[in-house]
Design an enzyme around this catalytic site. Structure first.
Site, PDB file in Angstrom:
ATOM      1  N   ARG A 224      16.122 -46.437  -1.187  1.00 52.72           N
ATOM      2  CA  ARG A 224      16.231 -45.235  -0.366  1.00 52.72           C
ATOM      3  C   ARG A 224      17.117 -45.473   0.855  1.00 52.72           C
ATOM      4  NH1 ARG A 224      11.642 -42.144  -1.029  1.00 52.72           N
ATOM      5  NH2 ARG A 224      10.449 -44.077  -1.039  1.00 52.72           N
ATOM      6  N   TYR A 225      17.017 -46.656   1.449  1.00 52.36           N
ATOM      7  CA  TYR A 225      17.796 -47.026   2.629  1.00 52.36           C
ATOM      8  C   TYR A 225      18.740 -48.152   2.217  1.00 52.36           C
ATOM      9  CZ  TYR A 225      13.694 -44.956   4.930  1.00 52.36           C
ATOM     10  OH  TYR A 225      12.676 -44.128   5.312  1.00 52.36           O
TER      11      TYR A 225
ATOM     12  N   ARG B 158      17.403 -52.144   2.275  1.00 51.64           N
ATOM     13  CA  ARG B 158      16.132 -52.593   1.709  1.00 51.64           C
ATOM     14  C   ARG B 158      15.780 -51.812   0.439  1.00 51.64           C
ATOM     15  NH1 ARG B 158      15.886 -49.802   6.340  1.00 51.64           N
ATOM     16  NH2 ARG B 158      14.284 -48.237   6.739  1.00 51.64           N
TER      17      ARG B 158
ATOM     18  N   CYS C 299      -4.162 -51.366  -8.868  1.00 46.19           N
ATOM     19  CA  CYS C 299      -4.717 -51.712  -7.550  1.00 46.19           C
ATOM     20  C   CYS C 299      -6.156 -52.189  -7.742  1.00 46.19           C
ATOM     21  CB  CYS C 299      -4.747 -50.485  -6.644  1.00 46.19           C
ATOM     22  SG  CYS C 299      -3.136 -49.733  -6.413  1.00 46.19           S
TER      23      CYS C 299
ATOM     24  N   CYS D 281      -7.571 -45.526  -3.844  1.00 42.79           N
ATOM     25  CA  CYS D 281      -7.834 -44.700  -2.661  1.00 42.79           C
ATOM     26  C   CYS D 281      -7.686 -43.235  -3.066  1.00 42.79           C
ATOM     27  CB  CYS D 281      -6.835 -45.045  -1.568  1.00 42.79           C
ATOM     28  SG  CYS D 281      -6.689 -46.823  -1.314  1.00 42.79           S
TER      29      CYS D 281
ATOM     30  N   CYS E  38      -4.358 -41.507  -2.167  1.00 40.93           N
ATOM     31  CA  CYS E  38      -3.146 -42.292  -2.444  1.00 40.93           C
ATOM     32  C   CYS E  38      -1.920 -41.415  -2.659  1.00 40.93           C
ATOM     33  CB  CYS E  38      -3.369 -43.144  -3.685  1.00 40.93           C
ATOM     34  SG  CYS E  38      -1.891 -44.052  -4.163  1.00 40.93           S
TER      35      CYS E  38
ATOM     36  N   ARG F 284       0.711 -42.339  -4.181  1.00 42.47           N
ATOM     37  CA  ARG F 284       1.280 -42.579  -5.515  1.00 42.47           C
ATOM     38  C   ARG F 284       0.203 -42.408  -6.587  1.00 42.47           C
ATOM     39  NH1 ARG F 284       4.438 -47.345  -3.231  1.00 42.47           N
ATOM     40  NH2 ARG F 284       6.367 -46.337  -2.559  1.00 42.47           N
TER      41      ARG F 284
ATOM     42  N   ASP G 221       0.292 -37.930   3.094  1.00 40.10           N
ATOM     43  CA  ASP G 221       1.332 -37.296   2.275  1.00 40.10           C
ATOM     44  C   ASP G 221       0.765 -36.137   1.458  1.00 40.10           C
ATOM     45  OD1 ASP G 221       3.564 -38.981   2.955  1.00 40.10           O
ATOM     46  OD2 ASP G 221       2.470 -40.595   1.956  1.00 40.10           O
TER      47      ASP G 221
ATOM     48  N   ASP H 106       6.439 -39.365   6.063  1.00 33.82           N
ATOM     49  CA  ASP H 106       7.442 -39.514   5.007  1.00 33.82           C
ATOM     50  C   ASP H 106       7.883 -38.115   4.639  1.00 33.82           C
ATOM     51  OD1 ASP H 106       8.327 -42.056   3.640  1.00 33.82           O
ATOM     52  OD2 ASP H 106       6.217 -42.507   4.036  1.00 33.82           O
TER      53      ASP H 106
ATOM     54  N   LYS I 239      11.392 -41.842   6.298  1.00 32.79           N
ATOM     55  CA  LYS I 239      10.366 -41.673   7.335  1.00 32.79           C
ATOM     56  C   LYS I 239      10.959 -41.084   8.605  1.00 32.79           C
ATOM     57  CE  LYS I 239       7.297 -45.430   6.150  1.00 32.79           C
ATOM     58  NZ  LYS I 239       7.935 -45.579   4.836  1.00 32.79           N
TER      59      LYS I 239
HETATM   60  S1  SF4 Z   1      -2.973 -46.347  -1.319  1.00 32.10           S
HETATM   61 FE1  SF4 Z   1      -2.533 -46.143  -3.531  1.00 32.10          FE
HETATM   62  S2  SF4 Z   1      -1.157 -47.856  -3.980  1.00 32.10           S
HETATM   63 FE2  SF4 Z   1      -2.200 -48.353  -2.035  1.00 32.10          FE
HETATM   64  S3  SF4 Z   1      -4.055 -49.508  -2.626  1.00 32.10           S
HETATM   65 FE3  SF4 Z   1      -4.661 -47.378  -2.432  1.00 32.10          FE
HETATM   66  S4  SF4 Z   1      -4.489 -46.587  -4.540  1.00 32.10           S
HETATM   67 FE4  SF4 Z   1      -3.284 -48.485  -4.481  1.00 32.10          FE
END
Ligand code: SF4
Length: 343
Positions: free
Chosen positions: A86-87, A90, A99, A103, A106, A108, A269, A306, A313
């Protein structure tokens, strides 16, 4: 130690949920709660901020029009599988989309978990490393995912050795929840695997509530810091988890006490089914302004958004300065306004 919780049945058995309405959530989004996190949850508290982050909720099936499957626009900047560029200086290297915990907020969430994008195959990883080697402008490689620390030390060492052979890469950064949610994974072998000759390793630790800093998590962070890994933080500002100044202050102080420099405080997000976690940007600005007067400059995070669509960002902390032509008004942490330079 008990096993990780991955199903609605296991949630009910552990007393973390009555399971109502969760089969449809589980069919869409992965469940993952490690024993360390289960032990932290206060089952007697219906508003427990740890449970809120990890125990699925039927509210996740409520999508709002502004939400999107790829809220930060990874896919529009992905030249080869596993790379997001994206940049200019990096890239993200997403070697794995698994994972230790999932979460509920999340960003993603449509890509991670057993139904997600999986782990890069050997040829895909070769192509991703070749892309980094072919782009001399890449100074920093950020391993994210998923959580890269679910990989074994042997696989991490292999990736680090391959990056060590690329002269223009100077910094390797890992984004992870592991030191907090599965601290026992961070042993000497793991710490050694994160380092490579001639490169500087940073590790961005994701934690959102001061209670996540258990003695075991603190010990894992100490092993990383003592092992020569530079530590920075990342947190998400979440309704019902850390959206009050006391909790945020304690969280940032806990990072600093454990040699983790506060770095990013993310505005949540627009991930699908996460509106119950989002607060307004004005509320976030008020909270970070209040933090200014309350805790050391060393403990201040940068509040960022973001920008949806992959535009990167933007810092969104309350504007503390206005004016121009050599005459500015600066706002202090109590809202007082001062001319600069003074009259
Ligand atoms: S925020 Fe998403 S990518 Fe990060 S640990 Fe939690 S579930 Fe996994």
């Amino acid at each position: 130690m008990s096993a990780a919780i991955k199903t609605v049945e296991a949630l009910v058995e552990a007393g973390l949920s009555n399971g109502r309405g969760l089969d449809a959530v589980a069919a869409r989004y992965a469940i993952g709660i490690t024993p360390a996190v289960t032990a932290l949850i206060d089952v007697a508290d219906p508003d427990d901020p740890i449970a809120r982050q990890f125990v699925p909720d039927a509210a996740e099936l409520v999508a709002t029009p502004e939400e999107r499957a790829d809220p930060i626009g990874d896919l529009s900047h992905s030249p080869v599988e596993g790379i997001v560029h994206r940049y200019p200086d990096r890239v993200l290297l997403k070697a794995v989309h698994v994972c230790p915990v999932y979460c509920r907020f999340c960003f993603r969430r449509e890509m991670v978990g057993p139904q997600g994008l999986g782990t890069l195959t050997a040829p895909e990883l070769d192509a991703a490393i070749a892309y980094i080697a072919d782009h001399a402008e890449i100074w920093e490689v950020i391993l994210t995912g998923g959580d890269p620390l679910v990989l074994s030390p042997r696989r991490l060492r292999d990736i680090m050795e391959r990056l060590a052979n690329i002269d223009h890469v100077k910094i390797v950064r890992f984004h992870t929840r592991v030191p907090v949610v599965e601290p026992e994974r961070v042993d000497g072998d793991m710490v050694a695997a994160l380092k490579a000759s001639g490169k500087t390793t940073y590790l961005a630790v994701h934690a959102n509530h001061p209670r996540e800093f258990t003695p075991e998590a603190r010990a894992a962070l100490a092993r990383l810091a003592d092992g020569g890994v530079a530590l920075v933080s990342q947190s998400v500002l979440l309704k019902g988890v850390n959206d009050d100044v006391e909790t945020l202050a304690d969280l940032m102080k806990a990072f600093v006490e454990n040699r983790v420099k506060p770095y990013y405080l993310h505005h949540p997000d627009l991930a699908p089914g996460t509106s119950h976690f989002r607060l307004g940007i004005e509320e976030g600005q008020q909270l970070v302004t209040a933090l200014r007067g309350r805790i050391s400059g060393l403990a201040q995070p940068t509040y960022v958004l973001d920008i949806p669509g992959g535009h990167g960002k933007a810092e969104i902390g309350a504007r503390a300065i206005s004016g121009g032509d050599g005459c500015f008004t600066v706002r202090d942490w109590q809202g007082g306004e001062h001319r600069y330079p003074p009259e």
